[in-house]
Design an enzyme around this catalytic site. Sequence first.
Site, PDB file in Angstrom:
ATOM      1  CG  ASP A   1      -2.058   0.919   1.196  1.00 19.01           C
ATOM      2  OD1 ASP A   1      -2.099   1.748   0.270  1.00 19.01           O
ATOM      3  OD2 ASP A   1      -2.920   0.857   2.102  1.00 19.01           O
TER       4      ASP A   1
ATOM      5  CG  ASP B   1      -9.248   3.310   0.805  1.00 21.61           C
ATOM      6  OD1 ASP B   1      -8.424   3.184  -0.129  1.00 21.61           O
ATOM      7  OD2 ASP B   1      -8.925   3.304   2.000  1.00 21.61           O
TER       8      ASP B   1
HETATM    9  C1  GLA Z   1      -5.474   2.418   2.529  1.00 21.65           C
HETATM   10  C2  GLA Z   1      -5.962   1.256   1.662  1.00 21.65           C
HETATM   11  C3  GLA Z   1      -7.034   0.489   2.414  1.00 21.65           C
HETATM   12  C4  GLA Z   1      -6.494  -0.001   3.741  1.00 21.65           C
HETATM   13  C5  GLA Z   1      -5.941   1.154   4.554  1.00 21.65           C
HETATM   14  C6  GLA Z   1      -5.196   0.696   5.782  1.00 21.65           C
HETATM   15  O1  GLA Z   1      -6.467   3.374   2.735  1.00 21.65           O
HETATM   16  O2  GLA Z   1      -6.426   1.710   0.429  1.00 21.65           O
HETATM   17  O3  GLA Z   1      -7.478  -0.613   1.627  1.00 21.65           O
HETATM   18  O4  GLA Z   1      -5.494  -0.951   3.505  1.00 21.65           O
HETATM   19  O5  GLA Z   1      -5.031   1.934   3.778  1.00 21.65           O
HETATM   20  O6  GLA Z   1      -4.657   1.744   6.500  1.00 21.65           O
END
Ligand code: GLA
Length: 506
Positions: A246, A309
């Site tokens: 990520d 997200d």
């Molecule tokens: C980002 C990702 C999410 C999750 C969060 C965790 O926002 O896109 O899917 O993994 O981080 O902090």
Amino acid sequence: MAFAALFGLPAPAASSDGSILTPKPGPGPRINGPPVYGARPGRPFLYRVPCTGRRPLRFSAHGLPPSLRLDAERGIIRGRAPEKPGEYRVVLRASNAHGRTERRFRIVVGGTLALTPPMGWNDWYTHYDRITDGRVREAADTMIASGMADFGYQYVNIDDCWMVKPGSEDLLLGGEARDASGAIRPNRRFPDMKALTDYIHGQGLKAGIYTSPGPLTCAKFAGSHGHEEIDARRFAEWGFDFLKYDWCSYGKLAGGTTVEDRMRPYTLMGGILKRLDRDIVFNLCQYGMSEVWKWGASAGGHCWRTTGDLGLAKDTRLPGFYSIAFRNAEHSDYAGPGHWNDPDYILIGRVGNARKIHEPPRATALTAAEQYSYMSLWSLMAAPLFFSGDMNSLDEFTLNVLCNAEVIEIDQDALGRQGRIVRRTEEEFVLAKALEDGSVAVGLFNLSEEPRQMAVSWTELGIEGSRRVRDVWRQKAAGAATARHAATVEPHGVALVRLLGSAKVN
Ligand code: GLA
């Protein structure tokens, strides 16, 4: 209803009154899951044959390479993939007191993993920064006990917050992020990562982990920057099978915003993973920057998030999953076996609020029709299928949405096509996915607030002749059609059908 009017049959559209459309699996065995499975030469191999039907079941496999062994009671295949690359054609068999079945299964030994989209559970939208070893174990138990694993759900994935949180005063989360040798340390909620993956593997399931190429993860826990090799090796030693990588705090280090700047951390980690003595599915999470769908595979990725997200997507007139799907659907040319567009997790059942992570999970606000649409969109888009709701409060309706073998078959089809957009207007969205057996899966999505008569013509689909129509959610034959398919569809709902080639007998 148009469908009924045309064919004298009940309309196949999803209902919005909470009714359960998916028939319960019968008592006899039915082998589910992908028809094809990729593994790298000589690497550890683990596959639990997804199979519904009353237990006890007895499994056998014809044509299994000698380096693999099948546990006949539990249907778990273990060992090492053959050293010799190639396609190994296996026939899986299962029987119980109610009958027997068999299914072809191709093990393709070579350089490609995730020949069909990965399926499983991810803890993020339920546990956020509360995730513990115990909750992960519970999720693995439930994946088996609820029957989800019998439909192909397989990965039990830990998201952010398993590592140390630098500067935290919380005794469970704070401390040194790394030991004297530089190896990453889990926080005190994860006493023994190897024991945890052993537990998951013991059930025939797989385990996933998460980190960031930046110094900190999105939730400000320790990331892998400058420790990529040692971390990847540690994940493999611990026994993980999936890595979500990520972007998070990497932005400040990227140096710029060119494609090269965006690719660099993923190419680095992708290269490391390829050299490990372990098959690790690599999930890129950088929200679609620099058109990741165009280069994610060359960086070693097996799937990549195409958007921000889903849990933060704003509901407009339509629920947020629709806007994510519209964007993800644009990139169908870039998906295929081993490389998939990832529109994020399936947020149904009881699920937490990403804007208020300290609140407990609540029942989804989506209508039944919207939930059928969600799962249909993901399956037509050949998306990774990761449920991220609460495994401890799975209800019958949620399981019926998650566990319809014929819907999942569309997602897991071996041809690996992502469904194409046939039509997109203010009121209508139509996706069509070509399948390996020559049939076509079609979803008619009603974006309006009223029930709607919808139709798709063979000309739009590029097909000809008489087609038998299968109502996929109800798992029922729904007559035949020669030039078009029509249905009445609930507001925000779907009619999902499979148009079967005339020659194929189901
Ligand atoms: C980002 C990702 C999410 C999750 C969060 C965790 O926002 O896109 O899917 O993994 O981080 O902090």
